[in-house]
Design an enzyme around this catalytic site. Structure first.
Site, short mmCIF file in Angstrom:
data_model
loop_
_atom_site.label_atom_id
_atom_site.label_comp_id
_atom_site.label_asym_id
_atom_site.label_seq_id
_atom_site.Cartn_x
_atom_site.Cartn_y
_atom_site.Cartn_z
N HIS A 80 15.64 2.74 51.86
CA HIS A 80 16.77 2.24 52.54
C HIS A 80 17.74 1.26 52.07
O HIS A 80 17.38 0.46 51.24
CB HIS A 80 16.13 1.63 53.86
CG HIS A 80 15.65 0.40 54.18
ND1 HIS A 80 16.40 -0.74 54.13
CD2 HIS A 80 14.21 0.22 53.91
CE1 HIS A 80 15.25 -1.62 54.10
NE2 HIS A 80 14.07 -1.19 53.89
N ASP A 82 20.02 -0.84 53.88
CA ASP A 82 20.38 -2.26 54.76
C ASP A 82 19.41 -3.08 54.19
O ASP A 82 18.26 -2.91 54.03
CB ASP A 82 20.27 -1.91 56.07
CG ASP A 82 18.89 -1.31 56.69
OD1 ASP A 82 18.31 -0.45 56.15
OD2 ASP A 82 18.81 -1.90 57.79
N ASP A 143 14.16 -5.74 49.14
CA ASP A 143 13.58 -4.86 50.47
C ASP A 143 15.09 -4.22 51.07
O ASP A 143 15.72 -4.94 51.91
CB ASP A 143 13.03 -5.71 51.58
CG ASP A 143 12.59 -4.98 52.77
OD1 ASP A 143 12.62 -3.70 52.48
OD2 ASP A 143 12.32 -5.47 53.67
N GLU A 177 17.36 0.96 58.36
CA GLU A 177 15.91 0.88 58.76
C GLU A 177 15.66 -0.39 59.34
O GLU A 177 14.63 -0.32 60.06
CB GLU A 177 15.44 0.98 57.23
CG GLU A 177 13.79 1.34 57.34
CD GLU A 177 12.66 -0.01 56.94
OE1 GLU A 177 11.84 0.10 57.34
OE2 GLU A 177 13.56 -1.36 57.04
N GLU A 178 16.16 -1.67 58.92
CA GLU A 178 15.61 -2.86 59.41
C GLU A 178 15.84 -3.14 60.90
O GLU A 178 15.21 -4.25 61.40
CB GLU A 178 16.53 -4.14 58.50
CG GLU A 178 15.98 -4.01 57.08
CD GLU A 178 14.64 -4.33 56.65
OE1 GLU A 178 13.80 -4.68 57.73
OE2 GLU A 178 14.23 -4.68 55.43
N HIS A 382 12.75 -10.61 53.59
CA HIS A 382 13.89 -10.84 54.76
C HIS A 382 14.19 -12.53 54.66
O HIS A 382 14.57 -13.24 55.58
CB HIS A 382 13.00 -10.98 55.94
CG HIS A 382 12.75 -9.45 56.34
ND1 HIS A 382 12.22 -8.88 57.38
CD2 HIS A 382 12.83 -8.28 55.46
CE1 HIS A 382 12.33 -7.58 57.41
NE2 HIS A 382 12.53 -7.39 56.14
#
Length: 409
Positions: A80, A82, A143, A177-178, A382
């Site tokens: 992904h 984002d 990520d 996705e997040e 994150h």
């Protein structure tokens, strides 16, 4: 594969933070910036059908070069674009730490932000390796931009080494996705893979085919605001009712007290006054029965309080977000076993454990595309302490290539 790190460093400088509150799709326009770049890179590699659709999904095909009568499955690899809304992804300034010595890493001297093995013991596993960190003011974006770089580097290797036999390979890069919408507009039929892998895991060796069942909860509590001087027997404080509801949930079923297969309730937000209070929760559990029990528990608590304070005092909305992909993966366990074998053959010890979260693959598995998850090599996603090991990134690409090789034999 030599361009992998340069690719990754380029990707992370593009701000693709998604937004929970947005009503558009994708949730932020900046995700299109990375998508356009990826289409250009894929076409430059010779994947002529590379395309970005109106919803910001990027898809491309590397055709088979096998001359065989054997049926070779069409394999997909997905990541992904984002990054998490939990922290800024703007003006990311990655820092390279070569030949890591096992000591504290100063991310930001001015703000005294330290990445320390005292707080993050996994760092000790990377002594002598090369790490990429943040500068302490943003997340890194490993990520899942590491996954993108690893997939494209695998494609580059296959294109540059045409003697390596492979079946048809499909790749896709998804938005949002997040914020839980990565699979919302994913066209499984158009993608055309028999099965796929998300390259969206953490430390080297992670191989995952179980994830949480997930639901979102919205609570609206109605109170009655009366001047406090004349409030006796008349005021109803919505904030206190919200607190009462929260106290009825199991204390030991919070994220900070759970691990492994243990589920939880998480209060994600609360805002209110005497007249009205809004709360948000998420519910998670790997076990479907326990998941349903948790939803029933919060419903029963609301029913009790509505009985106590009057019908309609609390409005409850529970929305299922995604389910444990295990039930969709087990009938095709060869895709997990092949990934396990691929890791072992390139010198990586598989770490098979449940995901304490979800991936695009979880929802895609229920849409007809079985899709376990493979490591990227990153840690501490994150947040400002996010980092990734370069050598682990190379291993992720080797695993992708080995999976392709094993299925082409």
């Amino acid at each position: 594969m030599k361009n992998m790190v340069q690719r990754f460093l380029k990707y992370v400088t593009i701000d693709t933070k998604s937004d929970h509150e947005s009503e558009s799709f994708p949730s932020t326009k900046s995700q299109f910036d990375l998508a356009k770049l990826l289409v250009e890179e894929l076409k430059a590699l010779g994947l002529e059908d590379a395309v970005m659709d109106e919803n910001c999904y990027v898809m491309a095909t590397l055709p088979s070069n096998c001359n065989t009568d054997k049926t070779i499955p069409t394999i997909g690899f997905i990541a992904h674009m984002d990054t998490s809304p939990d922290m800024s992804g703007k003006d990311v300034k990655p820092q390279m730490v070569e030949n890591y010595d096992g000591q504290d890493i100063v991310l930001n001297q001015e703000k005294n932000i330290i990445l320390s093995p005292t707080d993050f013991p996994d760092l000790k596993n990377y002594v002598g390796k090369t790490l990429i960190t943040t500068d302490g003011t943003t997340l890194l974006g490993a990520d899942n931009k590491a996954g993108i770089a690893e997939i494209i580097s695998a494609l580059e290797y296959l294109v540059q080494n045409p003697e390596v036999q492979h079946g048809t390979i499909k790749v896709a890069f998804t938005p949002d996705e997040e914020v839980g919408h990565g699979a919302d507009r994913f066209d499984v039929e158009k993608f055309g893979a028999d099965f796929a892998y998300t390259i969206d895991g953490g430390e080297i060796g992670e191989l995952e085919y179980e994830n949480f069942n997930a639901a979102g909860v919205k609570i609206l509590v109605h109170g009655r605001n009366i001047h406090p001087g004349t409030a006796k027997n008349r005021m109803v404080n919505s904030m206190e009712i919200a607190m009462e509801l929260h106290a009825m949930l199991p204390e030991n079923q919070k994220p900070q007290y759970t691990e492994g297969y243990e589920g939880f309730f998480l209060l994600t937000g609360i805002r209110g006054d005497v007249e009205e209070t809004k709360c948000g929760y998420i519910i998670r559990d790997h076990c479907k029965n326990k998941f349903e029990e948790k939803k029933s528990l919060i419903k029963n608590a609301v029913d009790f309080l509505n009985g106590k304070y009057g019908e309609g005092t609390i409005n409850l909305t529970v929305t299922d977000n995604y389910f444990n992909m295990k039930e969709k993966i087990e009938p095709v366990m060869h895709i997990v076993e092949t990934a396990r074998t691929a890791m072992e053959e390139v010198g990586v010890t598989p770490i098979i454990k449940p995901i304490r979260g979800g991936t695009d693959g979880a929802r895609l598995s229920f849409m007809g595309l079985p899709c376990p998850n493979i490591f990227t090599g990153g840690h501490n996603f994150h947040g400002k302490y996010e980092y990734i090991c370069v050598e682990s990134m190379y291993k992720a690409t080797e695993v992708i290539l080995k999976i392709i090789e094993l299925y082409s034999k």
